[in-house]
Enzyme design. Sequence first.
Site, mmCIF file in Angstrom:
data_model
loop_
_atom_site.group_PDB
_atom_site.id
_atom_site.type_symbol
_atom_site.label_atom_id
_atom_site.label_comp_id
_atom_site.label_asym_id
_atom_site.label_seq_id
_atom_site.Cartn_x
_atom_site.Cartn_y
_atom_site.Cartn_z
ATOM 1 N N CYS A 127 8.391 5.787 15.198
ATOM 2 C CA CYS A 127 8.304 4.367 14.869
ATOM 3 C C CYS A 127 6.849 4.000 14.622
ATOM 4 O O CYS A 127 5.963 4.421 15.361
ATOM 5 C CB CYS A 127 8.875 3.543 16.030
ATOM 6 S SG CYS A 127 8.858 1.773 15.752
ATOM 7 N N LEU A 128 6.621 3.209 13.576
ATOM 8 C CA LEU A 128 5.263 2.759 13.275
ATOM 9 C C LEU A 128 4.681 1.910 14.404
ATOM 10 O O LEU A 128 3.465 1.837 14.550
ATOM 11 C CB LEU A 128 5.249 1.986 11.955
ATOM 12 C CG LEU A 128 5.621 2.796 10.717
ATOM 13 C CD1 LEU A 128 5.723 1.882 9.492
ATOM 14 C CD2 LEU A 128 4.653 3.936 10.481
ATOM 15 N N HIS A 138 15.344 -3.215 15.365
ATOM 16 C CA HIS A 138 14.115 -4.003 15.527
ATOM 17 C C HIS A 138 14.410 -5.503 15.444
ATOM 18 O O HIS A 138 13.816 -6.294 16.173
ATOM 19 C CB HIS A 138 13.093 -3.658 14.437
ATOM 20 C CG HIS A 138 12.190 -2.520 14.778
ATOM 21 N ND1 HIS A 138 11.298 -2.549 15.823
ATOM 22 C CD2 HIS A 138 12.032 -1.310 14.189
ATOM 23 C CE1 HIS A 138 10.630 -1.403 15.867
ATOM 24 N NE2 HIS A 138 11.065 -0.639 14.884
ATOM 25 N N GLN A 185 7.741 -6.194 13.191
ATOM 26 C CA GLN A 185 6.659 -5.222 13.338
ATOM 27 C C GLN A 185 5.346 -5.714 12.745
ATOM 28 O O GLN A 185 4.290 -5.157 13.052
ATOM 29 C CB GLN A 185 7.050 -3.886 12.700
ATOM 30 C CG GLN A 185 8.165 -3.172 13.443
ATOM 31 C CD GLN A 185 8.506 -1.870 12.766
ATOM 32 O OE1 GLN A 185 9.327 -1.825 11.856
ATOM 33 N NE2 GLN A 185 7.856 -0.800 13.204
ATOM 34 N N HIS A 202 17.835 1.949 12.749
ATOM 35 C CA HIS A 202 16.565 1.801 13.460
ATOM 36 C C HIS A 202 15.921 0.444 13.148
ATOM 37 O O HIS A 202 15.490 -0.274 14.055
ATOM 38 C CB HIS A 202 15.637 2.953 13.045
ATOM 39 C CG HIS A 202 14.286 2.929 13.663
ATOM 40 N ND1 HIS A 202 13.887 3.840 14.614
ATOM 41 C CD2 HIS A 202 13.211 2.121 13.454
ATOM 42 C CE1 HIS A 202 12.631 3.585 14.963
ATOM 43 N NE2 HIS A 202 12.198 2.546 14.268
ATOM 44 N N GLU A 203 15.878 0.086 11.861
ATOM 45 C CA GLU A 203 15.228 -1.173 11.472
ATOM 46 C C GLU A 203 16.044 -2.395 11.896
ATOM 47 O O GLU A 203 15.483 -3.405 12.313
ATOM 48 C CB GLU A 203 14.939 -1.188 9.972
ATOM 49 C CG GLU A 203 14.022 -0.078 9.492
ATOM 50 C CD GLU A 203 12.724 0.065 10.268
ATOM 51 O OE1 GLU A 203 12.203 -0.947 10.795
ATOM 52 O OE2 GLU A 203 12.214 1.192 10.355
ATOM 53 N N GLY A 263 10.599 2.895 6.768
ATOM 54 C CA GLY A 263 11.252 1.626 7.052
ATOM 55 C C GLY A 263 10.300 0.720 7.811
ATOM 56 O O GLY A 263 9.363 1.189 8.465
#
Length: 172
Positions: free
Chosen positions: A95-96, A141, A51, A137-138, A46
Amino acid sequence: MATRPILILPEPILRKVAVPIATIDERVKTLAKDMLETMYDAPGVGLAAPQIGVGERIIVVDPVTEDEEEPRPMVLVNPEVIAASEETKVWEEGCLSIPDYTEDVIRPACVTVAYLDLDGNRREVEADGLLAVVLQHEIDHLNGVLFIDYLSRLKRERVTKRFTKQARQATV
């Protein structure tokens, strides 16, 4: 399509609320393609626009868990959780934007998310398992929330300090 750099904590945009997308045009479609390419390249399941430094409400997800499965990319414009189960599930998240760090997070086990597709059609998806976790999660963000915000204050502060220190050292 282009792979874009993924921003790392403590980048300020990761803590800002993203703005809704008013019109789905070629710019938004190109952004979605770039986000998918960036997500797959990372690799991740994701990615939210903040991000990659874009403060708009768009996410991409593809929670394929087995190598032999075909990719099933989803692009969600202006997504919002419209229903969540009372039942919760613990899932190890990463997380990225917080690389090489994972922790268990408790979230609703099932969610319903409303969004616009790239043709501007309103859609809904009911999700459980990994897809439910990734969507929540996304969407977090887009609201300036990171998965570390679900941890104890002590753990959150440790992670934040570590990444702030790394960012300072990278600029020296």
